[in-house]
Design an enzyme around this catalytic site. Sequence first.
Site, short mmCIF file in Angstrom:
data_model
loop_
_atom_site.label_atom_id
_atom_site.label_comp_id
_atom_site.label_asym_id
_atom_site.label_seq_id
_atom_site.Cartn_x
_atom_site.Cartn_y
_atom_site.Cartn_z
N GLN A 32 0.62 -1.26 -0.09
CA GLN A 32 0.11 0.14 -0.08
C GLN A 32 0.71 1.43 0.04
OE1 GLN A 32 -3.16 -0.12 2.68
NE2 GLN A 32 -3.88 1.94 2.07
N PHE A 33 1.27 1.78 -1.10
CA PHE A 33 2.09 2.96 -1.22
C PHE A 33 1.36 4.32 -0.79
CE2 PHE A 33 -0.87 3.60 -4.96
CZ PHE A 33 -1.04 4.93 -5.14
N THR A 34 -0.03 4.15 -0.54
CA THR A 34 -0.52 5.37 0.20
C THR A 34 -0.23 5.56 1.52
OG1 THR A 34 -2.64 4.28 0.85
CG2 THR A 34 -2.51 5.16 -1.41
#
Length: 148
Positions: free
Chosen positions: A78-80
Amino acid sequence: MRVVIQRAENAKVVVEDKIVGEIDQGLVVLLGITHDDQMEDAAYLAYKIANLRIFEDENAKMNLSLKDVGGKVLSISQFTLYGDTRKGRRPNFMNAAKPEYALALYQQFNTLLESEDVFVETGQFGEMMRVQFTNVGPVTLLLDSRER
């Protein structure tokens, strides 16, 4: 590396209406990777996650680890988690690692978890995913490999 872990039941990740990963009991792990994360960050978090005592014993005390209860991990990249919302109304993701680098480290992280005798299911890196589960407790923790 940043990680959000949530104690979970009946967790699954769906891509294009197909279940690509599923666990019955354990942890949903949302993993964020930044540019300068290294193998030692992955090793630290894999060990920590496998051994954190966040499951209840017979006295309803959090004394048991994922390994103790035979729990599994549903691991989602999850890059967020590296989104910066300090300026403006749209997050920027400049601190998230480039996909090629992040994918390699994400795969190493999952392998390290498995080397801790933890069963790991994953989402699909870079895809739009729907993650569904029941958060038990609820128990949700944030870990950062830089805060050791």
